[in-house]
Design an enzyme around this catalytic site. Structure first.
Site, PDB file in Angstrom:
ATOM      1  N   LYS A   1       0.827  -1.209   0.000  1.00 24.27           N
ATOM      2  CA  LYS A   1       0.000   0.000   0.000  1.00 24.27           C
ATOM      3  C   LYS A   1       0.860   1.257   0.000  1.00 24.27           C
ATOM      4  O   LYS A   1       0.540   2.233  -0.687  1.00 24.27           O
ATOM      5  CB  LYS A   1      -0.944  -0.030   1.207  1.00 24.27           C
ATOM      6  CG  LYS A   1      -2.028  -1.104   1.080  1.00 24.27           C
ATOM      7  CD  LYS A   1      -2.747  -1.352   2.396  1.00 24.27           C
ATOM      8  CE  LYS A   1      -3.762  -2.472   2.259  1.00 24.27           C
ATOM      9  NZ  LYS A   1      -4.371  -2.873   3.545  1.00 24.27           N
TER      10      LYS A   1
ATOM     11  N   GLN B   1      -3.674  -1.249  10.074  1.00 24.05           N
ATOM     12  CA  GLN B   1      -3.653  -2.586   9.485  1.00 24.05           C
ATOM     13  C   GLN B   1      -4.215  -3.595  10.487  1.00 24.05           C
ATOM     14  O   GLN B   1      -3.806  -3.622  11.645  1.00 24.05           O
ATOM     15  CB  GLN B   1      -2.233  -2.978   9.088  1.00 24.05           C
ATOM     16  CG  GLN B   1      -2.118  -4.341   8.427  1.00 24.05           C
ATOM     17  CD  GLN B   1      -2.852  -4.415   7.106  1.00 24.05           C
ATOM     18  OE1 GLN B   1      -2.834  -3.485   6.318  1.00 24.05           O
ATOM     19  NE2 GLN B   1      -3.509  -5.534   6.856  1.00 24.05           N
TER      20      GLN B   1
ATOM     21  N   ASP C   1     -10.307   3.994   5.312  1.00 25.39           N
ATOM     22  CA  ASP C   1     -10.502   2.550   5.180  1.00 25.39           C
ATOM     23  C   ASP C   1     -11.936   2.142   5.543  1.00 25.39           C
ATOM     24  O   ASP C   1     -12.301   0.975   5.433  1.00 25.39           O
ATOM     25  CB  ASP C   1      -9.505   1.810   6.082  1.00 25.39           C
ATOM     26  CG  ASP C   1      -9.240   0.371   5.637  1.00 25.39           C
ATOM     27  OD1 ASP C   1      -9.472   0.071   4.451  1.00 25.39           O
ATOM     28  OD2 ASP C   1      -8.796  -0.434   6.471  1.00 25.39           O
TER      29      ASP C   1
END
Length: 293
Positions: free
Chosen positions: A59, A103, A126
């Protein structure tokens, strides 16, 4: 929908993601030109899980290739919930950070939900906070969970209108299954959620015009369960590049199907990048639409 067996056309997520990312890169460049500030995504990684390390590295690399700055925060595996919340809260308050990616999964000893909720709604690129989920549920502006958002982009790219169709979502995680169903419902699909307690899963899947597999079990969805002509979206990724759907069997009956890899995965990252640039635009006082986003 056809009532006869067919050979499915693959839904090329790699190509569609490249198109979206190109638009995002152009938007990032224009935003930087207008404001003198490049969009910035902060990634937070707890521990050294090999898969998570690889995902974050990928990413970050995609950010760098497309005009988005990245700030990487790596914390030890023993980090406490309080410490993680403190770090995420600090990034939320930092005007130089426009989007935050925590994450997941984090360690089992950490309250992951508390950490997610420390992300400011305007930086939740996200789509993992309760604020974002509520926005998806009510059809209000906000950031979508990236994988469900990518799924909707794929359906649109291949001319699949969910309105009036029966969508069966197999899986109910907070960042995949549940929001996928919400986004489909917002587009006037009739949505059924299935999960580990569902009775007669094959029969439920066989009723679906659109199947979204998001359960994390390799080839759980068998090809013979698929209604002829259905659209099959496999959001699973398991060791050995295997999805949650028996690809060969399903492809013999479906009209459209996502491959694994190369289907949903690239779209997830593309949506993350786009939402990061959109978040930066709003925070810097620019209209995302004027940037082509």
């Amino acid at each position: 929908m056809s009532t006869h067996p067919t050979t499915a056309r693959p839904m090329d997520g790699t190509a569609r993601a490249a198109e979206l990312t190109a638009r995002t890169a152009a938007g990032a460049a224009e935003l930087t030109r207008r404001t003198g500030t490049a969009p910035c995504l902060a990634t937070v990684l707890v521990g050294e899980d090999p898969a998570s390390v690889t995902y974050v590295r990928m990413k970050v690399r995609r950010c760098e290739l497309n005009g988005i700055r990245s700030r990487q925060v790596v914390l030890p595996a023993g980090t406490t919930t309080d410490r993680l919340v403190e770090v995420v809260s600090g990034l939320s308050a930092d005007p130089e950070v426009h989007g935050i990616l925590l994450q997941h999964p984090v360690g089992a000893h950490i309250d992951e939900r508390a950490a997610f909720e420390a992300i400011a709604p305007g930086k939740d690129v996200d789509g993992v906070t309760m604020h974002s989920f509520a926005a998806m549920g009510f059809g209000l502006p906000g950031f979508v969970s990236c994988t469900p958002g990518g799924i909707m982009r794929l359906l649109d790219a291949y001319g699949v209108d969910p309105a009036g169709r029966h969508a069966v979502v197999v899986g109910r995680s907070a960042i995949l299954g549940r929001p996928a169903g919400m986004l489909l419902l917002a587009r006037d699909a009739t949505v059924t959620y299935c999960h580990s307690r569902t009775v007669d899963l094959p029969a439920r899947v066989a009723e679906a015009d659109i199947v979204v597999a998001a359960v994390g079990r390799p080839e759980l969805i068998r090809g013979e369960w698929i209604k002829p002509g259905a659209v099959v979206v496999d959001a699973g990724y398991n060791p050995g590049n295997v999805g949650d759907v028996d690809f060969a069997g399903a492809a013999a009956r479906a009209s459209l199907i996502t491959p694994v890899p190369g289907g949903v995965g690239p779209m997830t990252v593309a949506v993350l990048l786009e939402q990061t640039v959109r978040a930066a635009a709003v925070q810097l006082g620019e209209d995302p639409a004027a940037l082509g986003l």
